[in-house]
Design a protein around this motif. Structure first.
Motif, PDB file in Angstrom:
ATOM      1  N   PHE A  11       0.832  -1.206   0.000  1.00 19.95           N
ATOM      2  CA  PHE A  11       0.000   0.000   0.000  1.00 19.95           C
ATOM      3  C   PHE A  11       0.866   1.255   0.000  1.00 19.95           C
ATOM      4  O   PHE A  11       0.657   2.171  -0.796  1.00 19.95           O
ATOM      5  CB  PHE A  11      -0.927  -0.011   1.215  1.00 19.95           C
ATOM      6  CG  PHE A  11      -1.610   1.301   1.471  1.00 19.95           C
ATOM      7  CD1 PHE A  11      -2.652   1.727   0.663  1.00 19.95           C
ATOM      8  CD2 PHE A  11      -1.195   2.115   2.515  1.00 19.95           C
ATOM      9  CE1 PHE A  11      -3.270   2.953   0.889  1.00 19.95           C
ATOM     10  CE2 PHE A  11      -1.808   3.341   2.746  1.00 19.95           C
ATOM     11  CZ  PHE A  11      -2.841   3.756   1.934  1.00 19.95           C
ATOM     12  N   LEU A  12       1.866   1.307   0.880  1.00 21.93           N
ATOM     13  CA  LEU A  12       2.719   2.487   0.976  1.00 21.93           C
ATOM     14  C   LEU A  12       3.502   2.731  -0.310  1.00 21.93           C
ATOM     15  O   LEU A  12       3.697   3.878  -0.718  1.00 21.93           O
ATOM     16  CB  LEU A  12       3.682   2.341   2.160  1.00 21.93           C
ATOM     17  CG  LEU A  12       3.044   2.419   3.547  1.00 21.93           C
ATOM     18  CD1 LEU A  12       4.061   2.063   4.619  1.00 21.93           C
ATOM     19  CD2 LEU A  12       2.455   3.802   3.813  1.00 21.93           C
ATOM     20  N   SER A  13       3.920   1.652  -0.954  1.00 21.12           N
ATOM     21  CA  SER A  13       4.683   1.806  -2.197  1.00 21.12           C
ATOM     22  C   SER A  13       3.822   2.334  -3.340  1.00 21.12           C
ATOM     23  O   SER A  13       4.352   2.846  -4.339  1.00 21.12           O
ATOM     24  CB  SER A  13       5.322   0.471  -2.593  1.00 21.12           C
ATOM     25  OG  SER A  13       4.330  -0.488  -2.914  1.00 21.12           O
ATOM     26  N   SER A  14       2.495   2.223  -3.205  1.00 20.07           N
ATOM     27  CA  SER A  14       1.590   2.698  -4.257  1.00 20.07           C
ATOM     28  C   SER A  14       1.283   4.186  -4.140  1.00 20.07           C
ATOM     29  O   SER A  14       0.717   4.781  -5.051  1.00 20.07           O
ATOM     30  CB  SER A  14       0.275   1.911  -4.216  1.00 20.07           C
ATOM     31  OG  SER A  14      -0.491   2.261  -3.062  1.00 20.07           O
ATOM     32  N   ILE A  15       1.656   4.807  -3.019  1.00 16.86           N
ATOM     33  CA  ILE A  15       1.336   6.218  -2.791  1.00 16.86           C
ATOM     34  C   ILE A  15       2.311   7.112  -3.554  1.00 16.86           C
ATOM     35  O   ILE A  15       3.529   7.006  -3.408  1.00 16.86           O
ATOM     36  CB  ILE A  15       1.374   6.563  -1.292  1.00 16.86           C
ATOM     37  CG1 ILE A  15       0.309   5.756  -0.537  1.00 16.86           C
ATOM     38  CG2 ILE A  15       1.145   8.067  -1.081  1.00 16.86           C
ATOM     39  CD1 ILE A  15       0.369   5.929   0.970  1.00 16.86           C
ATOM     40  N   LYS A  16       1.763   7.972  -4.368  1.00 18.11           N
ATOM     41  CA  LYS A  16       2.560   8.946  -5.120  1.00 18.11           C
ATOM     42  C   LYS A  16       2.240  10.386  -4.701  1.00 18.11           C
ATOM     43  O   LYS A  16       3.081  11.268  -4.765  1.00 18.11           O
ATOM     44  CB  LYS A  16       2.296   8.808  -6.627  1.00 18.11           C
ATOM     45  CG  LYS A  16       2.473   7.394  -7.169  1.00 18.11           C
ATOM     46  CD  LYS A  16       3.883   6.871  -6.983  1.00 18.11           C
ATOM     47  CE  LYS A  16       4.007   5.451  -7.539  1.00 18.11           C
ATOM     48  NZ  LYS A  16       5.330   4.854  -7.219  1.00 18.11           N
ATOM     49  N   ARG A  17       1.004  10.590  -4.262  1.00 18.11           N
ATOM     50  CA  ARG A  17       0.534  11.944  -3.973  1.00 18.11           C
ATOM     51  C   ARG A  17      -0.451  11.878  -2.806  1.00 18.11           C
ATOM     52  O   ARG A  17      -1.276  10.973  -2.752  1.00 18.11           O
ATOM     53  CB  ARG A  17      -0.146  12.529  -5.206  1.00 18.11           C
ATOM     54  CG  ARG A  17      -0.604  13.965  -5.092  1.00 18.11           C
ATOM     55  CD  ARG A  17      -1.211  14.434  -6.398  1.00 18.11           C
ATOM     56  NE  ARG A  17      -0.222  14.390  -7.469  1.00 18.11           N
ATOM     57  CZ  ARG A  17      -0.493  14.043  -8.721  1.00 18.11           C
ATOM     58  NH1 ARG A  17      -1.721  13.687  -9.054  1.00 18.11           N
ATOM     59  NH2 ARG A  17       0.454  14.049  -9.628  1.00 18.11           N
ATOM     60  N   ILE A 170      -7.051  16.232  -7.244  1.00 19.49           N
ATOM     61  CA  ILE A 170      -5.654  16.085  -7.687  1.00 19.49           C
ATOM     62  C   ILE A 170      -5.267  14.623  -7.859  1.00 19.49           C
ATOM     63  O   ILE A 170      -4.108  14.307  -8.067  1.00 19.49           O
ATOM     64  CB  ILE A 170      -4.676  16.775  -6.716  1.00 19.49           C
ATOM     65  CG1 ILE A 170      -4.635  16.050  -5.367  1.00 19.49           C
ATOM     66  CG2 ILE A 170      -5.019  18.243  -6.549  1.00 19.49           C
ATOM     67  CD1 ILE A 170      -3.456  16.445  -4.504  1.00 19.49           C
ATOM     68  N   GLU A 171      -6.277  13.723  -7.747  1.00 25.04           N
ATOM     69  CA  GLU A 171      -6.064  12.281  -7.926  1.00 25.04           C
ATOM     70  C   GLU A 171      -4.996  11.762  -6.968  1.00 25.04           C
ATOM     71  O   GLU A 171      -4.051  11.067  -7.346  1.00 25.04           O
ATOM     72  CB  GLU A 171      -5.704  11.976  -9.384  1.00 25.04           C
ATOM     73  CG  GLU A 171      -6.824  12.364 -10.344  1.00 25.04           C
ATOM     74  CD  GLU A 171      -6.481  12.116 -11.805  1.00 25.04           C
ATOM     75  OE1 GLU A 171      -5.329  12.402 -12.206  1.00 25.04           O
ATOM     76  OE2 GLU A 171      -7.355  11.622 -12.532  1.00 25.04           O
ATOM     77  N   ALA A 172      -5.168  12.113  -5.684  1.00 24.66           N
ATOM     78  CA  ALA A 172      -4.258  11.649  -4.639  1.00 24.66           C
ATOM     79  C   ALA A 172      -4.537  10.183  -4.307  1.00 24.66           C
ATOM     80  O   ALA A 172      -5.611   9.656  -4.589  1.00 24.66           O
ATOM     81  CB  ALA A 172      -4.415  12.513  -3.392  1.00 24.66           C
ATOM     82  N   ASN A 173      -3.567   9.534  -3.690  1.00 22.13           N
ATOM     83  CA  ASN A 173      -3.726   8.158  -3.227  1.00 22.13           C
ATOM     84  C   ASN A 173      -4.106   8.097  -1.757  1.00 22.13           C
ATOM     85  O   ASN A 173      -4.608   7.089  -1.275  1.00 22.13           O
ATOM     86  CB  ASN A 173      -2.426   7.362  -3.412  1.00 22.13           C
ATOM     87  CG  ASN A 173      -1.859   7.490  -4.803  1.00 22.13           C
ATOM     88  OD1 ASN A 173      -0.874   8.180  -5.008  1.00 22.13           O
ATOM     89  ND2 ASN A 173      -2.494   6.836  -5.771  1.00 22.13           N
ATOM     90  N   LEU A 174      -3.829   9.196  -1.036  1.00 24.10           N
ATOM     91  CA  LEU A 174      -4.006   9.185   0.417  1.00 24.10           C
ATOM     92  C   LEU A 174      -4.455  10.560   0.906  1.00 24.10           C
ATOM     93  O   LEU A 174      -3.974  11.592   0.437  1.00 24.10           O
ATOM     94  CB  LEU A 174      -2.685   8.811   1.104  1.00 24.10           C
ATOM     95  CG  LEU A 174      -2.653   8.859   2.635  1.00 24.10           C
ATOM     96  CD1 LEU A 174      -3.518   7.747   3.224  1.00 24.10           C
ATOM     97  CD2 LEU A 174      -1.218   8.749   3.150  1.00 24.10           C
TER      98      LEU A 174
END
Length: 377
Positions: A11-17, A170-174
């Motif tokens: 999950f953490l590795s998928s976060i970009k923004r 902004i199409e954030a992941n988190l």
């Protein structure tokens, strides 16, 4: 995403923004001024994360800062006093942020929004473009509700809702909501409490755990935060609710430590436009439908036809946003309507071939087309 399928490292590795929102209860000191040490601690963490992630910063605290500067004590309730405090406090708040980020060679840009700014599709897209342009220049967007001009009709209500809207924009992941508690508490029959680490569904059990009180400085409570997390989840955005008073909360979370309460996102992410329809636009009325229409909308992905409508509430025009409710009062969808309330009163319960005869003109068959309809439950 279900808890049984959750892998923290993946999950953490998928976060970009991500979007981080800090509440007044975190930023303010006991005398209702701004706690500069806490701002510095949060900015220090963001500076460390800056090379790995894109982020925007949503802040509360303008009214609290203004109260301190104006010498106001206690909670203020009148709109004019809040707007005056915000006018003074926002500039003070930005001075703190500009100074704190400058220590790390980072620049900041201020954006003040009202709900009306995001309800207008044109202004919504302009806001998206402004935020993206700032980020492209390496500037940290610092966003707050424009309390100096906001009235009830154009307010977000609290910055949790604003932050959830921005996460989708902004199409954030988190989405990170920093507050003055460690997360959602679950108390057992003996009164012993523990923090709920993961949540994958928004049922009644979650809402019964919540403390519905607000602080002297904050406008929201835990209920508002969970509702914002639910809104974000439907956009495929995870939400962390955690304590902003914990010195290294952001660094700990991104290092893989279990902290706060993490709400897992839905697997299927709805589009930004549908999110705008379902969660940003303010509904002007309500359409109550029968069981057959509800099933067609929820389970079959159909458009809403006049034949399934039982009752109309409110006054709205063609193109307005309306809520769609079951006969037992449950609001389960929102959409953009193709008819005014007065037209729907004439054609509700009627089949499509009858509509032309009743209205005396050609029109679309769908009261709300499925492309303009969002299931929110």
């Amino acid at each position: 995403m279900r808890i049984e399928n959750f892998d923290r490292q993946s999950f953490l590795s998928s976060i970009k923004r991500f979007v981080v929102k800090v509440g007044s209860a975190v930023l303010s000191d006991e005398k209702y001024g701004i706690n500069s040490r806490r701002i510095n601690a949060i900015v220090r963490q963001l500076a460390e994360l800056n090379n790995r992630y894109d982020f925007i910063f949503v802040t509360s605290g303008a009214i609290a800062a203004g109260k301190s500067y104006l010498g106001i004590r206690g909670k203020i309730s009148s709109l004019k006093e809040k707007q005056a405090a915000a006018a003074v406090g926002q500039s003070k708040l930005m001075q703190f942020y500009e100074k704190a980020f400058a220590r790390y060679g980072m620049k900041v840009g201020q954006i003040l929004l009202t709900h009306e700014d995001l309800t207008s599709r044109k202004r919504y897209l302009n806001a998206v473009n402004t935020i993206r342009t700032l980020m492209n220049y390496g500037v940290v967007p610092i966003i707050n509700e424009n309390d100096t001009v906001s009235v009830d009709e154009i307010r977000f209500g609290d910055n949790d809702f604003l932050a959830a809207s921005l996460a989708n924009m902004i199409e954030a992941n988190l989405l990170v909501l920093l507050t003055d508690v460690d997360g959602i508490e679950n108390r057992n029959s003996k009164g012993v409490s523990s923090i709920v680490p993961l949540v994958d569904r928004f049922d009644k059990s979650i809402f019964t755990m919540l403390d519905t009180t607000t602080s002297l400085l904050g406008s929201g409570g835990m209920t508002a935060k969970v509702q914002s997390a639910k809104k974000a989840a439907l956009s495929g955005v995870a939400t962390l609710i955690a304590s902003g008073k914990r010195r290294s909360i952001l660094l700990d979370f991104f290092a893989g430590k279990e902290c706060g309460t993490l709400f897992l996102p839905k697997i299927e992410r709805i589009t930004r436009r549908k999110h705008w329809i379902g969660f940003t636009m303010k509904a002007k009325g309500k359409i109550i439908v029968d069981k057959g229409a509800q099933e067609a909308l929820e389970k079959k992905g159909k458009s809403l036809l006049a034949t399934g409508i039982k009752k109309i509430e409110g006054k709205f025009s063609e193109g307005d946003s309306v809520e769609i409710s079951s006969e037992n009062g449950e609001i389960f969808a929102r959409g953009l309507v193709n008819y005014s309330f007065s037209e729907l009163e004439k054609i509700k319960g009627k089949k499509s071939p009858e509509i032309k005869k009743i209205l005396g003109r050609d029109n679309v068959d769908e009261v709300i087309h499925r492309d303009n309809l969002v299931i929110i439950e």
